[in-house]
Write an enzyme that holds these catalytic residues in place. Sequence first.
Site, PDB file in Angstrom:
ATOM      1  N   THR A  60       2.075  -5.547   1.142  1.00  0.00           N
ATOM      2  CA  THR A  60       1.420  -4.961   2.314  1.00  0.00           C
ATOM      3  C   THR A  60       0.293  -5.845   2.834  1.00  0.00           C
ATOM      4  O   THR A  60      -0.345  -6.577   2.053  1.00  0.00           O
ATOM      5  CB  THR A  60       0.854  -3.573   1.926  1.00  0.00           C
ATOM      6  OG1 THR A  60      -0.025  -3.116   2.958  1.00  0.00           O
ATOM      7  CG2 THR A  60       0.063  -3.609   0.629  1.00  0.00           C
ATOM      8  N   ASP A  61       0.003  -5.718   4.125  1.00  0.00           N
ATOM      9  CA  ASP A  61      -1.150  -6.442   4.685  1.00  0.00           C
ATOM     10  C   ASP A  61      -2.468  -5.945   4.099  1.00  0.00           C
ATOM     11  O   ASP A  61      -3.497  -6.624   4.206  1.00  0.00           O
ATOM     12  CB  ASP A  61      -1.166  -6.350   6.221  1.00  0.00           C
ATOM     13  CG  ASP A  61      -1.222  -4.939   6.781  1.00  0.00           C
ATOM     14  OD1 ASP A  61      -1.273  -3.973   5.998  1.00  0.00           O
ATOM     15  OD2 ASP A  61      -1.212  -4.807   8.031  1.00  0.00           O
ATOM     16  N   GLU A  62      -2.457  -4.744   3.498  1.00  0.00           N
ATOM     17  CA  GLU A  62      -3.715  -4.186   2.984  1.00  0.00           C
ATOM     18  C   GLU A  62      -4.305  -5.022   1.845  1.00  0.00           C
ATOM     19  O   GLU A  62      -5.489  -4.889   1.536  1.00  0.00           O
ATOM     20  CB  GLU A  62      -3.518  -2.739   2.508  1.00  0.00           C
ATOM     21  CG  GLU A  62      -3.089  -1.843   3.635  1.00  0.00           C
ATOM     22  CD  GLU A  62      -3.436  -0.383   3.427  1.00  0.00           C
ATOM     23  OE1 GLU A  62      -4.259  -0.052   2.552  1.00  0.00           O
ATOM     24  OE2 GLU A  62      -2.880   0.432   4.168  1.00  0.00           O
TER      25      GLU A  62
ATOM     26  N   TYR B  27      -5.278   1.823  -3.703  1.00  0.00           N
ATOM     27  CA  TYR B  27      -3.877   1.480  -3.387  1.00  0.00           C
ATOM     28  C   TYR B  27      -3.736  -0.020  -3.154  1.00  0.00           C
ATOM     29  O   TYR B  27      -2.867  -0.675  -3.743  1.00  0.00           O
ATOM     30  CB  TYR B  27      -3.411   2.256  -2.139  1.00  0.00           C
ATOM     31  CG  TYR B  27      -2.189   1.651  -1.483  1.00  0.00           C
ATOM     32  CD1 TYR B  27      -0.940   1.722  -2.092  1.00  0.00           C
ATOM     33  CD2 TYR B  27      -2.291   0.975  -0.261  1.00  0.00           C
ATOM     34  CE1 TYR B  27       0.179   1.142  -1.501  1.00  0.00           C
ATOM     35  CE2 TYR B  27      -1.178   0.395   0.337  1.00  0.00           C
ATOM     36  CZ  TYR B  27       0.051   0.475  -0.280  1.00  0.00           C
ATOM     37  OH  TYR B  27       1.153  -0.105   0.296  1.00  0.00           O
TER      38      TYR B  27
ATOM     39  N   LYS C 104      -1.586  -2.889  -5.281  1.00  0.00           N
ATOM     40  CA  LYS C 104      -0.533  -3.737  -4.709  1.00  0.00           C
ATOM     41  C   LYS C 104      -0.871  -5.222  -4.907  1.00  0.00           C
ATOM     42  O   LYS C 104       0.008  -6.034  -5.196  1.00  0.00           O
ATOM     43  CB  LYS C 104      -0.353  -3.426  -3.218  1.00  0.00           C
ATOM     44  CG  LYS C 104       0.275  -2.083  -2.917  1.00  0.00           C
ATOM     45  CD  LYS C 104       1.715  -1.950  -3.385  1.00  0.00           C
ATOM     46  CE  LYS C 104       2.671  -2.815  -2.595  1.00  0.00           C
ATOM     47  NZ  LYS C 104       4.086  -2.569  -3.016  1.00  0.00           N
TER      48      LYS C 104
HETATM   49  P1  NAD Z   1       7.089   5.895  -0.024  1.00  0.00           P
HETATM   50  O1  NAD Z   1       5.929   6.498  -0.715  1.00  0.00           O
HETATM   51  O2  NAD Z   1       7.697   6.584   1.150  1.00  0.00           O
HETATM   52  O3  NAD Z   1       8.280   5.634  -1.065  1.00  0.00           O
HETATM   53  C1  NAD Z   1       8.053   5.078  -2.326  1.00  0.00           C
HETATM   54  C2  NAD Z   1       9.251   5.412  -3.202  1.00  0.00           C
HETATM   55  O4  NAD Z   1       9.062   4.792  -4.485  1.00  0.00           O
HETATM   56  C3  NAD Z   1       9.430   6.909  -3.459  1.00  0.00           C
HETATM   57  O5  NAD Z   1      10.776   7.293  -3.202  1.00  0.00           O
HETATM   58  C4  NAD Z   1       9.075   7.080  -4.928  1.00  0.00           C
HETATM   59  O6  NAD Z   1       9.797   8.145  -5.565  1.00  0.00           O
HETATM   60  C5  NAD Z   1       9.454   5.725  -5.488  1.00  0.00           C
HETATM   61  N1  NAD Z   1       8.725   5.382  -6.726  1.00  0.00           N
HETATM   62  C6  NAD Z   1       7.378   5.353  -6.902  1.00  0.00           C
HETATM   63  N2  NAD Z   1       7.088   5.001  -8.174  1.00  0.00           N
HETATM   64  C7  NAD Z   1       8.278   4.806  -8.807  1.00  0.00           C
HETATM   65  C8  NAD Z   1       8.641   4.443 -10.136  1.00  0.00           C
HETATM   66  N3  NAD Z   1       7.700   4.240 -11.079  1.00  0.00           N
HETATM   67  N4  NAD Z   1       9.958   4.326 -10.444  1.00  0.00           N
HETATM   68  C9  NAD Z   1      10.916   4.559  -9.497  1.00  0.00           C
HETATM   69  N5  NAD Z   1      10.619   4.927  -8.223  1.00  0.00           N
HETATM   70  C10 NAD Z   1       9.321   5.048  -7.879  1.00  0.00           C
HETATM   71  O7  NAD Z   1       6.606   4.424   0.370  1.00  0.00           O
HETATM   72  P2  NAD Z   1       7.072   3.480   1.580  1.00  0.00           P
HETATM   73  O8  NAD Z   1       6.161   3.691   2.727  1.00  0.00           O
HETATM   74  O9  NAD Z   1       8.525   3.572   1.744  1.00  0.00           O
HETATM   75  O10 NAD Z   1       6.689   2.055   0.951  1.00  0.00           O
HETATM   76  C11 NAD Z   1       7.651   1.320   0.193  1.00  0.00           C
HETATM   77  C12 NAD Z   1       7.023   0.009  -0.235  1.00  0.00           C
HETATM   78  O11 NAD Z   1       6.630  -0.743   0.903  1.00  0.00           O
HETATM   79  C13 NAD Z   1       5.772   0.186  -1.095  1.00  0.00           C
HETATM   80  O12 NAD Z   1       5.780  -0.808  -2.086  1.00  0.00           O
HETATM   81  C14 NAD Z   1       4.638  -0.035  -0.108  1.00  0.00           C
HETATM   82  O13 NAD Z   1       3.497  -0.534  -0.769  1.00  0.00           O
HETATM   83  C15 NAD Z   1       5.241  -1.076   0.812  1.00  0.00           C
HETATM   84  N6  NAD Z   1       4.725  -1.095   2.188  1.00  0.00           N
HETATM   85  C16 NAD Z   1       4.680   0.052   2.929  1.00  0.00           C
HETATM   86  C17 NAD Z   1       4.224  -0.011   4.255  1.00  0.00           C
HETATM   87  C18 NAD Z   1       4.174   1.213   5.129  1.00  0.00           C
HETATM   88  O14 NAD Z   1       3.636   1.136   6.241  1.00  0.00           O
HETATM   89  N7  NAD Z   1       4.722   2.343   4.735  1.00  0.00           N
HETATM   90  C19 NAD Z   1       3.804  -1.236   4.794  1.00  0.00           C
HETATM   91  C20 NAD Z   1       3.853  -2.378   3.981  1.00  0.00           C
HETATM   92  C21 NAD Z   1       4.331  -2.294   2.680  1.00  0.00           C
HETATM   93  O1  DAU Z   2      -0.827  -1.566   6.481  1.00  0.00           O
HETATM   94  C1  DAU Z   2       0.237  -1.229   5.644  1.00  0.00           C
HETATM   95  C2  DAU Z   2      -0.040   0.102   4.997  1.00  0.00           C
HETATM   96  O2  DAU Z   2       0.070   1.086   6.009  1.00  0.00           O
HETATM   97  C3  DAU Z   2       0.895   0.413   3.828  1.00  0.00           C
HETATM   98  O3  DAU Z   2       0.700  -0.523   2.811  1.00  0.00           O
HETATM   99  C4  DAU Z   2       0.632   1.820   3.296  1.00  0.00           C
HETATM  100  O4  DAU Z   2       1.579   2.141   2.287  1.00  0.00           O
HETATM  101  C5  DAU Z   2       0.765   2.801   4.438  1.00  0.00           C
HETATM  102  O5  DAU Z   2       0.451   4.101   3.991  1.00  0.00           O
HETATM  103  C6  DAU Z   2      -0.153   2.412   5.603  1.00  0.00           C
HETATM  104  O6  DAU Z   2      -1.548   2.589   5.231  1.00  0.00           O
HETATM  105  P1  DAU Z   2      -2.617   3.193   6.266  1.00  0.00           P
HETATM  106  O7  DAU Z   2      -3.745   3.760   5.505  1.00  0.00           O
HETATM  107  O8  DAU Z   2      -2.933   2.217   7.341  1.00  0.00           O
HETATM  108  O9  DAU Z   2      -1.696   4.342   6.923  1.00  0.00           O
HETATM  109  P2  DAU Z   2      -1.954   5.896   7.245  1.00  0.00           P
HETATM  110  O10 DAU Z   2      -0.738   6.386   7.953  1.00  0.00           O
HETATM  111  O11 DAU Z   2      -2.434   6.653   6.072  1.00  0.00           O
HETATM  112  O12 DAU Z   2      -3.156   5.821   8.293  1.00  0.00           O
HETATM  113  C7  DAU Z   2      -3.052   5.041   9.499  1.00  0.00           C
HETATM  114  C8  DAU Z   2      -4.413   5.101  10.178  1.00  0.00           C
HETATM  115  O13 DAU Z   2      -4.643   6.442  10.624  1.00  0.00           O
HETATM  116  C9  DAU Z   2      -5.569   4.757   9.258  1.00  0.00           C
HETATM  117  O14 DAU Z   2      -6.567   4.047   9.987  1.00  0.00           O
HETATM  118  C10 DAU Z   2      -6.109   6.119   8.835  1.00  0.00           C
HETATM  119  C11 DAU Z   2      -5.834   6.980  10.053  1.00  0.00           C
HETATM  120  N1  DAU Z   2      -5.591   8.409   9.759  1.00  0.00           N
HETATM  121  C12 DAU Z   2      -4.649   8.722   8.824  1.00  0.00           C
HETATM  122  C13 DAU Z   2      -4.413  10.038   8.488  1.00  0.00           C
HETATM  123  C14 DAU Z   2      -3.395  10.384   7.431  1.00  0.00           C
HETATM  124  C15 DAU Z   2      -6.281   9.384  10.442  1.00  0.00           C
HETATM  125  O15 DAU Z   2      -7.119   9.093  11.327  1.00  0.00           O
HETATM  126  N2  DAU Z   2      -6.029  10.698  10.139  1.00  0.00           N
HETATM  127  C16 DAU Z   2      -5.135  11.059   9.174  1.00  0.00           C
HETATM  128  O16 DAU Z   2      -4.979  12.283   8.926  1.00  0.00           O
END
Ligand code: NAD
Ligand code: DAU
Length: 354
Positions: free
Chosen positions: A132-134, A158, A162
């Site tokens: 992730t970019d985070e 988090y 990562k």
């Molecule tokens: P999500 O929370 O929707 O899904 C994560 C999945 O991983 C779930 O189905 C969960 O059951 C499974 N999991 C967690 N721990 C596990 C374990 N120990 N064994 C087996 N399965 C396990 O998350 P997502 O948003 O789909 O993110 C997927 C990946 O992409 C993560 O690694 C996250 O850090 C990365 N990522 C997400 C975003 C985003 O914006 N959502 C952006 C960049 C990177």
């Molecule tokens: O940047 C990549 C990341 O993006 C991934 O690695 C993470 O898994 C994913 O959850 C996401 O993280 P963020 O914290 O950026 O996403 P989130 O959807 O939780 O929040 C997006 C923005 O909105 C953030 O600035 C927080 C804000 N927010 C979020 C929630 C849930 C609110 O203002 N109100 C809310 O209730």
Amino acid sequence: MILVTGGAGFIGANFVLDWLAHNDEGIVNVDKLGYAANRQSLATLDGDPRHVFVHGDIADRVLVSALLHEYRPRAVIHLAAESHVDRSIDDPSPFIDNNIVGTFALLESVRAYWQGLPVDQQAAFRWLQVSTDEVYGSLDAGAPAFTEAHRCEPNSPYAASKAAADHLVRAWHHTYGLPALTTRCSNNYGPCQFPEKFIPLLILNALSGKPLPVYGDGLQVRDWLYVGDHCRAIRMVLEAGEVGATYNVGGCDEKTNLAVVEAVCVLLDELLPRAGGGSYREQIEHVADRPGHDRRYAIDAGLLCDRLGWAPQVSFDSGLRKTVEWYLTNPVWVSQATSGAYANWVARQYGSGG
Ligand code: NAD
Ligand code: DAU
């Protein structure tokens, strides 16, 4: 075959569907079915012999070793993780266990399998770490977007978990030669995203007449990417990425959170006007800010674009419309995602009115 971890989560399920829509190479999908997983996301694959779903934990070395030896994958796409920043602030433990210790256990199972492969298969093997970019931390307004050279400065539990996992993967590559690549992606949105995340939370809260919670001043900036564009980037990096390299993936679509909530309200006002009249905007509420809230993320995906020819294909406007329409037309998925323990999380995070 390839082995995918976390393939019942948001990006994982989209990736599995995208992969099988583009080729016939099978997938072993290992997911522990945590709270964010939803088998319904993969329902269209029921009976498809190319998809083997295994309910299991990546930290279970006996299970993972058995799967590796039975299916002999040529690659591991590692997506499994705890992924929600707010939950990591509420309780960091599952993030340490799943994202760091889980990745370590998976690396060790995969290393043992990989070292036993014939030399040509060892060279062709790939570990793709989906990060992730985070991990890069937060940017000031006007600062250049993150490149792959930016140092890791994670700010939330988090993000730190990562970054730790990425460092383990880097070390397994440098020390043991495991052919690993890493992608670091910006904020994804699209179908099947668990509704604790901002965009689906806004859509579903709006429809049920609840407040649309905006943390702090709402001027934090995220770089939004449609999930299908991320899945394509993963496929391209797996096929043509340079072993040992990291590739940023981003939408080049920076938006403040206030702009996002505004865009969701405009779409819902058009697609499903409020029964009592007025705009969904009336439900916007500023609430307490997230502790340590990163102010801005922006990704420079130039390396991926220049070397591998990737570019985002879905604009924020069209991707958001597709996403809102998907949530409006998938009530079964939504009711599964929002039933059970989800209500406890919402009450703890937003109070009983949230
Ligand atoms: P999500 O929370 O929707 O899904 C994560 C999945 O991983 C779930 O189905 C969960 O059951 C499974 N999991 C967690 N721990 C596990 C374990 N120990 N064994 C087996 N399965 C396990 O998350 P997502 O948003 O789909 O993110 C997927 C990946 O992409 C993560 O690694 C996250 O850090 C990365 N990522 C997400 C975003 C985003 O914006 N959502 C952006 C960049 C990177
Ligand atoms: O940047 C990549 C990341 O993006 C991934 O690695 C993470 O898994 C994913 O959850 C996401 O993280 P963020 O914290 O950026 O996403 P989130 O959807 O939780 O929040 C997006 C923005 O909105 C953030 O600035 C927080 C804000 N927010 C979020 C929630 C849930 C609110 O203002 N109100 C809310 O209730």
